[in-house]
Motif scaffolding. Sequence first.
Motif, PDB file in Angstrom:
ATOM      1  N   PHE A 115       0.818  -0.958  -0.062  1.00 55.17           N
ATOM      2  CA  PHE A 115      -0.121   0.116   0.076  1.00 55.17           C
ATOM      3  C   PHE A 115       0.979   1.349   0.205  1.00 55.17           C
ATOM      4  N   ALA A 116       0.261   2.385  -0.403  1.00 52.52           N
ATOM      5  CA  ALA A 116       1.066   3.717  -0.399  1.00 52.52           C
ATOM      6  C   ALA A 116      -0.177   4.626  -0.116  1.00 52.52           C
ATOM      7  N   GLY A 117       0.409   5.649   0.515  1.00 55.30           N
ATOM      8  CA  GLY A 117      -0.316   6.790   1.179  1.00 55.30           C
ATOM      9  C   GLY A 117      -0.067   7.025   2.457  1.00 55.30           C
ATOM     10  N   GLY A 118      -0.162   7.991   3.067  1.00 56.19           N
ATOM     11  CA  GLY A 118       0.131   8.251   4.606  1.00 56.19           C
ATOM     12  C   GLY A 118       1.638   8.472   4.813  1.00 56.19           C
ATOM     13  N   THR A 119       2.463   8.145   3.642  1.00 57.18           N
ATOM     14  CA  THR A 119       3.861   8.358   3.855  1.00 57.18           C
ATOM     15  C   THR A 119       4.402   9.241   2.867  1.00 57.18           C
ATOM     16  N   SER A 120       5.571   9.654   3.053  1.00 54.13           N
ATOM     17  CA  SER A 120       6.113  10.684   2.208  1.00 54.13           C
ATOM     18  C   SER A 120       6.813  10.132   1.015  1.00 54.13           C
ATOM     19  N   TYR A 121       6.823  10.799   0.105  1.00 54.65           N
ATOM     20  CA  TYR A 121       7.618  10.814  -1.179  1.00 54.65           C
ATOM     21  C   TYR A 121       7.251   9.372  -1.888  1.00 54.65           C
ATOM     22  N   GLY A 122       6.081   8.796  -1.991  1.00 48.74           N
ATOM     23  CA  GLY A 122       5.600   7.868  -2.553  1.00 48.74           C
ATOM     24  C   GLY A 122       6.299   6.407  -2.189  1.00 48.74           C
ATOM     25  N   ASP A 181      10.032  10.202 -16.641  1.00 45.24           N
ATOM     26  CA  ASP A 181      10.140  11.257 -16.109  1.00 45.24           C
ATOM     27  C   ASP A 181       9.532  11.192 -14.675  1.00 45.24           C
ATOM     28  N   HIS A 182       9.828  10.297 -13.951  1.00 44.91           N
ATOM     29  CA  HIS A 182       9.456   9.931 -12.504  1.00 44.91           C
ATOM     30  C   HIS A 182      10.172  10.950 -11.828  1.00 44.91           C
ATOM     31  N   GLU A 183       9.704  11.593 -10.646  1.00 49.61           N
ATOM     32  CA  GLU A 183      10.397  12.220  -9.642  1.00 49.61           C
ATOM     33  C   GLU A 183      11.157  11.531  -8.598  1.00 49.61           C
ATOM     34  N   ASN A 184      10.412  10.284  -8.279  1.00 48.60           N
ATOM     35  CA  ASN A 184      10.901   9.310  -7.372  1.00 48.60           C
ATOM     36  C   ASN A 184      11.548   8.214  -7.794  1.00 48.60           C
ATOM     37  N   PHE A 208      16.078   6.111  -1.156  1.00 46.18           N
ATOM     38  CA  PHE A 208      15.300   6.597  -2.270  1.00 46.18           C
ATOM     39  C   PHE A 208      15.630   8.028  -2.426  1.00 46.18           C
ATOM     40  N   SER A 209      15.077   8.663  -3.624  1.00 47.42           N
ATOM     41  CA  SER A 209      15.192   9.838  -3.965  1.00 47.42           C
ATOM     42  C   SER A 209      14.145  10.470  -4.734  1.00 47.42           C
ATOM     43  N   TYR A 210      13.699  11.678  -4.077  1.00 48.45           N
ATOM     44  CA  TYR A 210      12.746  12.295  -4.684  1.00 48.45           C
ATOM     45  C   TYR A 210      12.867  13.465  -5.566  1.00 48.45           C
ATOM     46  N   ASP A 211      14.155  13.749  -5.792  1.00 52.46           N
ATOM     47  CA  ASP A 211      14.387  14.920  -6.888  1.00 52.46           C
ATOM     48  C   ASP A 211      15.987  14.669  -7.099  1.00 52.46           C
ATOM     49  N   VAL A 212      16.440  15.288  -8.369  1.00 57.82           N
ATOM     50  CA  VAL A 212      17.836  15.339  -8.535  1.00 57.82           C
ATOM     51  C   VAL A 212      18.776  15.828  -7.153  1.00 57.82           C
ATOM     52  N   LYS A 213      19.631  15.016  -6.974  1.00 57.16           N
ATOM     53  CA  LYS A 213      20.607  15.299  -6.122  1.00 57.16           C
ATOM     54  C   LYS A 213      20.129  15.162  -4.555  1.00 57.16           C
ATOM     55  N   TYR A 255      19.051  -7.297  -6.416  1.00 60.48           N
ATOM     56  CA  TYR A 255      18.740  -5.613  -6.246  1.00 60.48           C
ATOM     57  C   TYR A 255      17.677  -5.088  -7.349  1.00 60.48           C
ATOM     58  N   LEU A 256      16.811  -4.452  -6.506  1.00 59.85           N
ATOM     59  CA  LEU A 256      15.470  -3.911  -7.606  1.00 59.85           C
ATOM     60  C   LEU A 256      15.670  -2.425  -7.413  1.00 59.85           C
ATOM     61  N   CYS A 257      15.505  -1.791  -8.433  1.00 59.98           N
ATOM     62  CA  CYS A 257      15.203  -0.298  -8.569  1.00 59.98           C
ATOM     63  C   CYS A 257      13.858  -0.245  -9.039  1.00 59.98           C
ATOM     64  N   ALA A 258      13.188   1.058  -8.692  1.00 65.48           N
ATOM     65  CA  ALA A 258      11.957   1.463  -8.859  1.00 65.48           C
ATOM     66  C   ALA A 258      11.679   2.799  -9.141  1.00 65.48           C
ATOM     67  N   SER A 259      10.729   3.161 -10.026  1.00 63.30           N
ATOM     68  CA  SER A 259      10.459   4.687 -10.144  1.00 63.30           C
ATOM     69  C   SER A 259       8.950   4.886  -9.771  1.00 63.30           C
ATOM     70  N   SER A 260       8.816   6.291  -9.430  1.00 59.93           N
ATOM     71  CA  SER A 260       7.278   6.611  -9.386  1.00 59.93           C
ATOM     72  C   SER A 260       6.991   7.931  -9.452  1.00 59.93           C
ATOM     73  N   TYR A 261       5.635   8.491  -9.617  1.00 62.84           N
ATOM     74  CA  TYR A 261       5.330   9.706  -9.768  1.00 62.84           C
ATOM     75  C   TYR A 261       5.368  10.149  -8.208  1.00 62.84           C
ATOM     76  N   PRO A 262       5.339  11.542  -8.055  1.00 61.56           N
ATOM     77  CA  PRO A 262       5.748  11.855  -6.650  1.00 61.56           C
ATOM     78  C   PRO A 262       4.344  11.796  -5.656  1.00 61.56           C
ATOM     79  N   SER A 263       3.051  11.930  -6.175  1.00 64.64           N
ATOM     80  CA  SER A 263       1.968  11.644  -5.294  1.00 64.64           C
ATOM     81  C   SER A 263       2.187  10.243  -4.512  1.00 64.64           C
TER      82      SER A 263
END
Lengths: 113, 113
Positions: free
Chosen positions: A92-99, B28-31, B48-53, B89-97
């Motif tokens: 699940f997602a939500g209620g936490t920061s940064y997805g 173009d995912h932020e996360n 995890f990373s929510y933006d460049v740098k 090792y697994l990498c993932a990405s998502s939109y910021p919502s």
Amino acid sequence: GNSVTQMEGPVTLSEEAFLTINCTYTATGYPSLFWYVQYPGEGLQLLLKATKADDKGSNKGFEATYRKETTSFHLEKGSVQVSDSAVYFCAFAGGTSYGKLTFGQGTILTVHP
Amino acid sequence: DVKVTQSSRYLVKRTGEKVFLECVQDMDHENMFWYRQDPGLGLRLIYFSYDVKMKEKGDIPEGYSVSREKKERFSLILESASTNQTSMYLCASSYPSGNQPQHFGDGTRLSIL
């Protein structure tokens, strides 16, 4: 804190059997819920999702309904195939920061011909 | 479709080496996220990373660092590889919502000898 409890495996079924994998969650607010599938040697693929109470997610014959009153999101399929053999993760997602997602431990499913 | 590409499917390195795992996404995912997956332990978030740098520690950051110089690329660095870092090792990405699913790469099976 936030957590996901998944039915422990492994689960072994014969082809065409009915599948249920239980998933319950503990979270604040109204999270979005997901099922992921991981086939041998691969990464996770999004199988289905539901974003609000009573939503039903469905894909490839799999279904799961967001039950807010029981905080559950059980995965079901009416007739499994050998090709459904994989590891299934509830999240699940939500209620936490940064997805960030909270994942269950995964349930190994093996389907025999 | 979202494409998350990890640079290697299999990698073998020696104890003490500096190891780089690369991940590129085309949506173009932020996360972006790095996990490791071990039998019986499920997925554990490393960084995890929510933006460049920008970067945040996950649940098990010790022995790892990350780099995000461009939005589409997120690198995981093992500063001095040890045998207990042998893992998938697994990498993932998502939109910021906060309610968006993550999209995963196929994983890198890393062995440290």
